[in-house]
Motif scaffolding. Structure first.
Motif, PDB file in Angstrom:
ATOM      1  N   CYS A  52       0.882  -1.246   0.155  1.00  0.00           N
ATOM      2  CA  CYS A  52       0.022   0.148   0.036  1.00  0.00           C
ATOM      3  C   CYS A  52       1.071   1.330   0.000  1.00  0.00           C
ATOM      4  O   CYS A  52       1.946   1.388   0.670  1.00  0.00           O
ATOM      5  N   THR A  53       0.552   2.174  -0.927  1.00  0.00           N
ATOM      6  CA  THR A  53       1.191   3.424  -0.910  1.00  0.00           C
ATOM      7  C   THR A  53       0.279   4.612  -0.488  1.00  0.00           C
ATOM      8  O   THR A  53       0.919   5.754  -0.502  1.00  0.00           O
ATOM      9  N   CYS A  55      -2.479   5.756  -1.453  1.00  0.00           N
ATOM     10  CA  CYS A  55      -3.056   6.717  -2.348  1.00  0.00           C
ATOM     11  C   CYS A  55      -4.393   7.114  -2.325  1.00  0.00           C
ATOM     12  O   CYS A  55      -5.071   7.826  -2.659  1.00  0.00           O
ATOM     13  N   THR A  57      -7.051   5.510  -3.277  1.00  0.00           N
ATOM     14  CA  THR A  57      -8.027   4.963  -4.217  1.00  0.00           C
ATOM     15  C   THR A  57      -9.250   3.929  -3.660  1.00  0.00           C
ATOM     16  O   THR A  57     -10.385   4.429  -4.245  1.00  0.00           O
ATOM     17  N   GLU A  59     -10.586   4.148  -0.830  1.00  0.00           N
ATOM     18  CA  GLU A  59     -11.697   5.013  -0.352  1.00  0.00           C
ATOM     19  C   GLU A  59     -12.392   5.646  -1.260  1.00  0.00           C
ATOM     20  O   GLU A  59     -13.572   5.871  -1.063  1.00  0.00           O
ATOM     21  N   MET A  60     -11.772   6.337  -2.348  1.00  0.00           N
ATOM     22  CA  MET A  60     -12.816   6.980  -3.337  1.00  0.00           C
ATOM     23  C   MET A  60     -13.672   6.079  -4.037  1.00  0.00           C
ATOM     24  O   MET A  60     -14.922   6.473  -3.978  1.00  0.00           O
ATOM     25  N   ASN A  88       1.137   2.098   6.163  1.00  0.00           N
ATOM     26  CA  ASN A  88      -0.301   2.340   6.010  1.00  0.00           C
ATOM     27  C   ASN A  88      -1.099   1.030   6.365  1.00  0.00           C
ATOM     28  O   ASN A  88      -0.414   0.168   6.278  1.00  0.00           O
ATOM     29  N   CYS A 165      -7.492  -1.084  -6.853  1.00  0.00           N
ATOM     30  CA  CYS A 165      -6.309  -0.702  -6.305  1.00  0.00           C
ATOM     31  C   CYS A 165      -4.937  -0.752  -7.154  1.00  0.00           C
ATOM     32  O   CYS A 165      -4.842  -1.733  -7.556  1.00  0.00           O
ATOM     33  N   PRO A 166      -4.466   0.274  -7.372  1.00  0.00           N
ATOM     34  CA  PRO A 166      -3.324   0.076  -8.464  1.00  0.00           C
ATOM     35  C   PRO A 166      -2.076  -0.704  -8.052  1.00  0.00           C
ATOM     36  O   PRO A 166      -1.123  -1.056  -8.912  1.00  0.00           O
ATOM     37  N   GLU A 167      -1.931  -0.698  -6.597  1.00  0.00           N
ATOM     38  CA  GLU A 167      -0.827  -1.578  -6.279  1.00  0.00           C
ATOM     39  C   GLU A 167      -1.168  -3.098  -5.669  1.00  0.00           C
ATOM     40  O   GLU A 167      -0.200  -3.751  -5.230  1.00  0.00           O
TER      41      GLU A 167
ATOM     42  N   LYS B 214      -8.782   3.412 -14.875  1.00  0.00           N
ATOM     43  CA  LYS B 214      -8.196   2.140 -14.615  1.00  0.00           C
ATOM     44  C   LYS B 214      -7.644   1.668 -15.972  1.00  0.00           C
ATOM     45  O   LYS B 214      -6.424   1.252 -15.966  1.00  0.00           O
ATOM     46  N   GLU B 217      -4.284   3.806 -16.352  1.00  0.00           N
ATOM     47  CA  GLU B 217      -3.397   3.006 -15.435  1.00  0.00           C
ATOM     48  C   GLU B 217      -2.785   1.985 -15.926  1.00  0.00           C
ATOM     49  O   GLU B 217      -1.573   1.713 -15.744  1.00  0.00           O
ATOM     50  N   LYS B 254       9.970   3.081   2.246  1.00  0.00           N
ATOM     51  CA  LYS B 254       8.704   2.607   1.533  1.00  0.00           C
ATOM     52  C   LYS B 254       8.149   3.816   0.682  1.00  0.00           C
ATOM     53  O   LYS B 254       8.107   5.043   1.164  1.00  0.00           O
ATOM     54  N   ASP B 255       8.016   3.433  -0.461  1.00  0.00           N
ATOM     55  CA  ASP B 255       7.302   4.491  -1.385  1.00  0.00           C
ATOM     56  C   ASP B 255       5.907   4.841  -1.095  1.00  0.00           C
ATOM     57  O   ASP B 255       5.071   4.027  -0.594  1.00  0.00           O
ATOM     58  N   MET B 256       5.671   6.214  -1.406  1.00  0.00           N
ATOM     59  CA  MET B 256       4.292   6.738  -0.755  1.00  0.00           C
ATOM     60  C   MET B 256       3.748   7.435  -2.077  1.00  0.00           C
ATOM     61  O   MET B 256       4.563   8.093  -2.934  1.00  0.00           O
ATOM     62  N   ALA B 257       2.547   7.282  -1.998  1.00  0.00           N
ATOM     63  CA  ALA B 257       1.966   8.080  -3.399  1.00  0.00           C
ATOM     64  C   ALA B 257       1.046   9.276  -2.737  1.00  0.00           C
ATOM     65  O   ALA B 257       0.219   9.111  -1.858  1.00  0.00           O
ATOM     66  N   CYS B 258       0.940  10.374  -3.529  1.00  0.00           N
ATOM     67  CA  CYS B 258      -0.123  11.372  -3.350  1.00  0.00           C
ATOM     68  C   CYS B 258      -1.676  10.580  -3.619  1.00  0.00           C
ATOM     69  O   CYS B 258      -1.796   9.408  -4.133  1.00  0.00           O
ATOM     70  N   HIS B 260      -4.557   9.170  -5.246  1.00  0.00           N
ATOM     71  CA  HIS B 260      -4.999   8.315  -6.440  1.00  0.00           C
ATOM     72  C   HIS B 260      -3.694   8.380  -7.582  1.00  0.00           C
ATOM     73  O   HIS B 260      -4.049   8.541  -8.716  1.00  0.00           O
TER      74      HIS B 260
END
Lengths: 441, 431
Positions: A52-53, A55, A57, A59-60, A88, A165-167, B214, B217, B254-258, B260
């Motif tokens: 999990c990053t 982001c 998504t 929740e959205m 996270n 989920c993109p990840e 999607k 992506e 750990k990589d994190m994203a803003c 979405h």
């Protein structure tokens, strides 16, 4: 719960107070006959914190289903971001087998469907919020805007959060209807019981076919002590079980031991345990029993413990030919009754055979590792719950520490591996250091 | 039908700090068609108000299902560059402002005392910020969590801005920001401590958008760039960035994203460091979100292996690491650097001093990754449409048409929108 009801627009006039007439009696839990043989499916969403990053998504997309809007605060899934640790976590309904939110709901608005999904019926829900307090994972979430309670209903079997989920940090599992390790273990235990108790009576204690011989290691030790002579054939016969233990740990106790099989059967029949006195909770007792058995055999010149050994008596006295013919018959039920106190109490505290195998297991080649970091923050601790010998520390798991599994005590039943929904329990070679989930990202 | 109704609340909040008034007005639909939003719209709004206003604005795609739709732009007349500058604010502030019921926010005038704005349910409240004055950023946030109305995200000034330090930089949560044009200083001069976004309303959404997002992506996930993620992946593309990576290679990360974003460009690091005050025995683990590439690079060039503890201190005080790096000498030790940092905080800076930091405002904020024909145009597109500029720079295959198709699928409408977008881009970029 129908789609129509779920998608009701929140109304400003809704009365959130709980009145006496709202309280409904709890319906009698009906259990279909088939459920005794095949448990209900346990469908839920797995969260992989390492992927999990944050982001948001999930929740959205979840909020669009709950409110027809993009409003992450109204989602049934929450991503909690630990700013200091950079971790996270998700707050998400696990659709427990025995959900605590269900009895907590005074209006019985929560029910578990035949498909295993725990739902809130918004027709009956008064938004009192008791379910949010009862749930250990705080999964029912109060919408701060509309003040309504939202809870994951797995999108009726096709969760949107998992799809978007993109990840791939969320995966949907429909539960394991059949656990293959469990199936193999029960088959192995049953066949061993059949062979050692019913067909080849007494073969556990000593068995010889041509040049191949097998002997109980505890019996062999007592034999040496009582006779004062080391017979090479006897010692080599005992080596088979010891060699198995070096290769696979106390595999015998979990998969072969006929008395262990009896204990597992008895365990299924016990509705409630009465607990075990803490004074008798020392696992060192079994080493004392072993020392006593060997010492007693030396002093009395006969194999003292073998006369009361539950495995031996089971193998000798319960066969087709000797059924109900022996005074030893009482030993097995007497010792099996210890199960009322604690699961596998005999194996944990008293069994000298287990003690010999436990000492041998110091040289084992394999180990069981449980990676706490692969678990959720609110650890499900199912591994600790299913462990029959109680060697997995649930508190450590809750604290996010990978528990050290004592291989001298572990009976290699692999229930933890079978049950873990996160693939966090694994068998590893002794020299392997990596614990699941603890590799550097 | 207005194609923007799923993307905007069509509301603009105007706060006059001098008069302690906050009002919300409907947004002119014609402006949206003409300028789309983001930095282009901010520039127009900025010209309409007197008294050095700060305009916070979102793009049409901010908070939508378009990937990396996290951007909010703050526009102000920079005291450093003496012209209108735009600051990209990422993480979650942009979407949360929209979810709070306001698309644009104009702050003008000067408050009589330190103030905070709370935006929620399409309303703006002006609150006193006396209780968090002079506190470090994490302390202030912790206090606000206890006493203020609930909020999802916030923009806040650290003690550096309160004390008039010219290197002050605004902070999004406790993570810092890409503010290098003096946003923090201007906020401080208005006695505006921060803005909190409640984010409880949400936004209507276009039902086709989730699948479109999607699909996009999926398309970009096939690209080679997609696998190169994290803070290091962007650093590698910058001059001497490769050398600077080693300073956080060995720590837990750990990589994190803003909001979405499918391809994170930030990294959270947890590192141990020896506190110089507590002698050798005191070491502590600290976490830090690395998001400011140019800031990290500037600091790493000077202080090398001490970059993480120093960056942490910068974020706590709300200081711009690029400005701080100017004050430090190479080859020093951590206690010495921390002394300089404390000196910056203690020194009484005259209000006319400006930070000797930036060459070009946007280049300081967004790292100059050369993956597209025109860096300026690409960043301008991002700043108008409301998508993270770093994300767009990393994935050049995402075109303006791809992004506009989230708003409207019909070809003739798309053409009109594109014309508007191109003219908005040209208004932002120098000839």
């Amino acid at each position: 719960m129908s789609e129509q009801v779920t998608k009701q627009e929140p109304t400003a006039e809704k009365d959130f107070s709980l009145n006496l007439e709202d309280i409904r009696p709890r319906p009698v839990e009906k259990r279909h006959l088939s459920e005794y043989f095949m448990p209900r499916r346990h469908s839920f969403i797995l969260f992989h914190p390492d992927r999990c990053t944050g982001c948001g998504t999930c929740e959205m997309i979840c909020s669009t289903r709950n409110t027809e809007k993009v409003a992450p605060v109204s989602a049934s899934v929450k991503v909690v971001r630990d700013v200091k640790e950079g971790k996270n976590f998700s707050i998400l309904c696990q659709h427990c087998r025995k959900p605590l939110c269900l009895p907590a709901c005074p209006t019985r608005a929560i029910e578990r469907g035949d498909d295993g999904i725990v739902r809130i019926d918004s027709l009956f829900c008064t938004d009192c919020g008791l379910c949010t307090m009862a749930c250990p994972a705080a999964a029912p979430i109060r919408d701060p805007g509309s003040r309504e309670i939202h809870k994951c209903d797995l999108c009726e079997g096709d969760p949107l959060c998992v799809k978007h989920c993109p990840e791939n940090a969320l995966t949907f599992t429909r539960g394991k209807a059949f656990r293959w390790i469990k199936g193999l273990r029960w088959t192995s235990q049953f066949l061993s019981f059949l062979l050692l108790v019913i067909i080849f009576i007494g073969t556990f204690c000593y068995f010889k076919a041509g040049s191949v011989s097998f002997a109980c290691p505890t019996g062999t030790l007592q034999n040496i002590a009582s006779t004062g002579a080391i017979v090479l054939v006897g010692v080599s016969s005992a080596l088979f079980l010891l060699a198995l233990t070096i290769v696979a740990g106390r595999f015998f106790c979990g998969w072969v031991c006929p008395f262990g099989f009896v204990l597992d059967l008895v365990d299924k029949m016990i509705p409630r345990r009465i607990g075990w006195p803490s004074l008798l909770k020392s696992r060192m007792t079994k080493y004392g029993v072993l020392a006593g058995a060997v010492g007693g055999s030396y002093a009395l010149s006969f194999q003292v413990f073998c006369t009361v050994c539950p495995i031996g008596t089971l193998c000798r006295s319960y066969g087709v030919q000797s059924f109900f013919k022996s005074a030893e018959l009482a030993i097995v039920p007497a010792l099996a009754s210890l199960e009322i106190g604690q699961r596998r109490a005999w194996c944990r505290y008293f069994c000298p055979v287990g003690a010999v195998l436990g000492l041998t297991a110091l040289l084992r080649m394999v180990k069981i590792v449980i990676g706490a970091k692969k678990c959720k923050k609110f650890s499900c601790i199912q591994c600790a719950e299913v462990c029959p010998v109680g060697i997995i520390d649930a508190d450590e798991l809750r604290a996010g520490i990978s528990p050290k599994v004592s291989m001298t005590e572990c009976i290699m039943c692999m229930r933890c591996i079978d049950r873990c929904p996160y693939d966090a329990a694994k068998i590893r070679f002794r020299w392997q250091k990596a614990v699941p989930g603890e590799v550097r990202i | 039908m207005n194609p923007f109704q799923s993307f905007y609340n069509m509301k603009i909040g105007v706060v006059d700090l001098s008069a302690s008034s906050a009002e919300v007005f409907p947004l002119d639909e014609g402006w949206i068609y003409k300028h789309l939003g983001g930095a282009a719209m901010n520039a127009v709004i900025h010209s309409q108000y007197q008294g050095e206003p700060i305009v916070f604005g979102t793009g049409p795609l901010t908070g939508s299902f378009a990937p990396a739709s996290s951007l909010m732009v703050a526009s102000l007349k920079s005291s450093i560059f003496k012209r209108l500058c735009h600051v990209p604010l990422m993480l979650r502030t942009g979407p949360d402002m929209k979810f709070s019921g306001v698309d644009y926010l104009v702050v003008k005038g000067t408050a009589p005392e330190q103030s905070l704005l709370h935006v929620n349910h399409g309303k703006i409240q002006i609150l006193s910020a006396r209780n968090i004055e002079e506190r470090t950023v994490p302390e202030a946030i912790m206090e606000l969590r206890k006493v203020s109305p609930s909020f999802q995200s916030l923009i806040i000034n650290g003690p550096a801005a309160d004390r008039g330090v010219p290197y002050a930089s605004v902070s999004i949560g406790s993570s810092g920001s890409l503010d290098k044009v003096g946003l923090a200083s201007l906020m401080a001069s208005k006695k505006l401590k921060g803005i909190m976004f409640g984010g409880m309303d949400g936004l209507h959404f276009n039902r086709e958008n989730p699948d479109q997002g999607k699909e996009l992506e999926k398309r970009i996930s096939a690209e080679k760039n997609f696998k190169n993620r994290g803070f290091a992946s962007v650093l590698k593309k910058l001059d001497s960035g490769k050398d600077a990576i080693k300073y956080f290679k060995a720590v837990r990360k750990k990589d994190m994203a803003c909001y979405h974003c499918p391809s994170p460009c930030m990294t959270h690091v947890v590192f141990s460091w020896q506190s110089p005050k507590g002698e050798e025995t005191q070491s502590s683990d600290d976490g830090l979100l690395l998001l400011d590439h140019t800031g990290y690079l500037a600091l790493a060039k000077k202080v090398r292996k001490n970059v993480l503890p120093l960056l942490r201190s910068c974020l706590r005080f709300g200081l711009d690491p690029v400005g701080v790096a100017e004050m430090l000498r190479e080859g020093g030790i951590l206690p010495e650097y921390l002394d300089v940092l404390n000196g910056i905080m203690m020194e009484d800076f005259p209000s006319t001093t400006v930070a000797p930091v930036a060459k070009e405002p946007l280049e300081e904020c967004v790292p100059p990754i050369q993956t597209w024909d025109s860096w300026e145009e690409r960043v301008a597109l991002a700043m108008i449409i409301g998508v993270c500029p770093i994300f767009l720079l990393r994935f050049p295959q995402i075109t303006d048409v791809t992004l506009l198709s989230f708003i409207c699928m019909r070809e003739e409408d798309l053409k009109t929108l594109r014309d508007g977008l191109l003219s908005a881009i040209s208004s932002l970029t120098p000839a």
